[in-house]
Design a protein around this motif. Structure first.
Motif, PDB file in Angstrom:
ATOM      1  N   ILE A  69     -13.087  60.753  34.044  1.00  0.00           N
ATOM      2  CA  ILE A  69     -13.628  60.003  34.242  1.00  0.00           C
ATOM      3  C   ILE A  69     -13.134  58.992  35.351  1.00  0.00           C
ATOM      4  O   ILE A  69     -12.291  58.603  35.920  1.00  0.00           O
ATOM      5  CB  ILE A  69     -13.541  58.902  33.319  1.00  0.00           C
ATOM      6  N   ASN A  70     -14.688  59.394  36.182  1.00  0.00           N
ATOM      7  CA  ASN A  70     -14.132  58.501  38.006  1.00  0.00           C
ATOM      8  C   ASN A  70     -14.561  57.157  38.048  1.00  0.00           C
ATOM      9  O   ASN A  70     -16.153  57.087  37.588  1.00  0.00           O
ATOM     10  CB  ASN A  70     -14.540  60.023  39.226  1.00  0.00           C
ATOM     11  N   LYS A  96     -12.309  44.826  41.200  1.00  0.00           N
ATOM     12  CA  LYS A  96     -10.918  45.662  41.660  1.00  0.00           C
ATOM     13  C   LYS A  96     -10.691  46.281  40.563  1.00  0.00           C
ATOM     14  O   LYS A  96      -9.644  46.070  39.625  1.00  0.00           O
ATOM     15  CB  LYS A  96      -9.976  44.265  41.791  1.00  0.00           C
ATOM     16  N   ILE A  97     -10.422  47.610  40.644  1.00  0.00           N
ATOM     17  CA  ILE A  97      -9.405  48.281  39.836  1.00  0.00           C
ATOM     18  C   ILE A  97      -8.123  48.795  40.794  1.00  0.00           C
ATOM     19  O   ILE A  97      -7.458  48.879  41.411  1.00  0.00           O
ATOM     20  CB  ILE A  97     -10.363  50.243  40.298  1.00  0.00           C
ATOM     21  N   ALA A 101      -5.021  53.715  39.618  1.00  0.00           N
ATOM     22  CA  ALA A 101      -5.286  53.183  41.895  1.00  0.00           C
ATOM     23  C   ALA A 101      -5.769  54.012  42.181  1.00  0.00           C
ATOM     24  O   ALA A 101      -7.446  53.992  42.772  1.00  0.00           O
ATOM     25  CB  ALA A 101      -3.834  53.402  42.574  1.00  0.00           C
ATOM     26  N   SER A 102      -6.387  55.653  41.780  1.00  0.00           N
ATOM     27  CA  SER A 102      -7.775  55.882  42.182  1.00  0.00           C
ATOM     28  C   SER A 102      -8.833  56.001  41.808  1.00  0.00           C
ATOM     29  O   SER A 102      -9.701  56.893  42.324  1.00  0.00           O
ATOM     30  CB  SER A 102      -7.124  57.722  41.690  1.00  0.00           C
ATOM     31  N   LEU A 113      -5.458  51.587  31.218  1.00  0.00           N
ATOM     32  CA  LEU A 113      -6.870  51.142  32.274  1.00  0.00           C
ATOM     33  C   LEU A 113      -6.397  49.425  32.600  1.00  0.00           C
ATOM     34  O   LEU A 113      -6.669  48.997  31.203  1.00  0.00           O
ATOM     35  CB  LEU A 113      -8.073  51.263  31.861  1.00  0.00           C
ATOM     36  N   GLN A 114      -7.108  49.420  34.043  1.00  0.00           N
ATOM     37  CA  GLN A 114      -6.599  47.984  34.144  1.00  0.00           C
ATOM     38  C   GLN A 114      -8.076  47.641  35.366  1.00  0.00           C
ATOM     39  O   GLN A 114      -7.424  48.326  36.407  1.00  0.00           O
ATOM     40  CB  GLN A 114      -5.518  47.347  34.804  1.00  0.00           C
ATOM     41  N   LEU A 115      -8.091  46.627  34.994  1.00  0.00           N
ATOM     42  CA  LEU A 115      -9.423  46.501  35.828  1.00  0.00           C
ATOM     43  C   LEU A 115      -9.625  44.753  35.976  1.00  0.00           C
ATOM     44  O   LEU A 115      -9.522  43.901  34.856  1.00  0.00           O
ATOM     45  CB  LEU A 115     -10.905  46.265  35.589  1.00  0.00           C
TER      46      LEU A 115
END
Length: 135
Positions: A69-70, A96-97, A101-102, A113-115
């Motif tokens: 998943i991108n 902000k992702i 990090a990628s 997942l941190q957003l």
């Protein structure tokens, strides 16, 4: 002197001053309540948007042997879009992702997942979750 009935100028000014102070106090309480209401509504809206983003990503993650998943951010300012592949999953906030990090989530392993979502004049809302499948 005769007993004259009525009010003096000093009494009238005192009543006007007291009335003015009461009106200013009432107005400030109403304004504070209105501002708090707007902040709460904005926070709830960001939280609902965050829940939606997590649900969309989670559904894609849970697909059996799905591709990576991108996540990517396009645009600037309030015109930003959060995309998953070519699908726009959210718009209208600053994104902000933080993790990964990628921006790439591998559905074959447990992933964090941190957003961060933010809007003008409000505190940022941070999504922190772990995506995992029962294996």
């Amino acid at each position: 002197m005769k007993n004259q009935k009525g009010i003096t100028l000093v009494e009238l000014l005192a009543v006007l001053a007291i009335t003015g102070i009461i009106i200013v106090l009432i107005f400030s309480v109403l304004l504070t309540g209105s501002n708090a209401s707007h902040r709460t509504a904005a926070k709830q809206q960001m939280q609902q948007e965050a829940n939606y983003i997590v649900e969309v990503v989670r559904n894609e993650y849970l697909k059996l042997h799905g591709p990576k998943i991108n996540l990517k951010i396009e645009g600037v300012g309030e015109q930003q879009k959060l995309k998953m592949g070519s699908q726009v999953i959210s718009r209208g906030y600053n994104y902000k992702i933080i993790e990964p990090a990628s921006g790439t989530i591998d559905p074959t392993i447990n992933s964090n997942l941190q957003l961060e979502l933010s809007a003008p004049n409000s505190k940022p809302f941070i999504i922190k979750t772990t995506l995992s499948k029962l294996r």
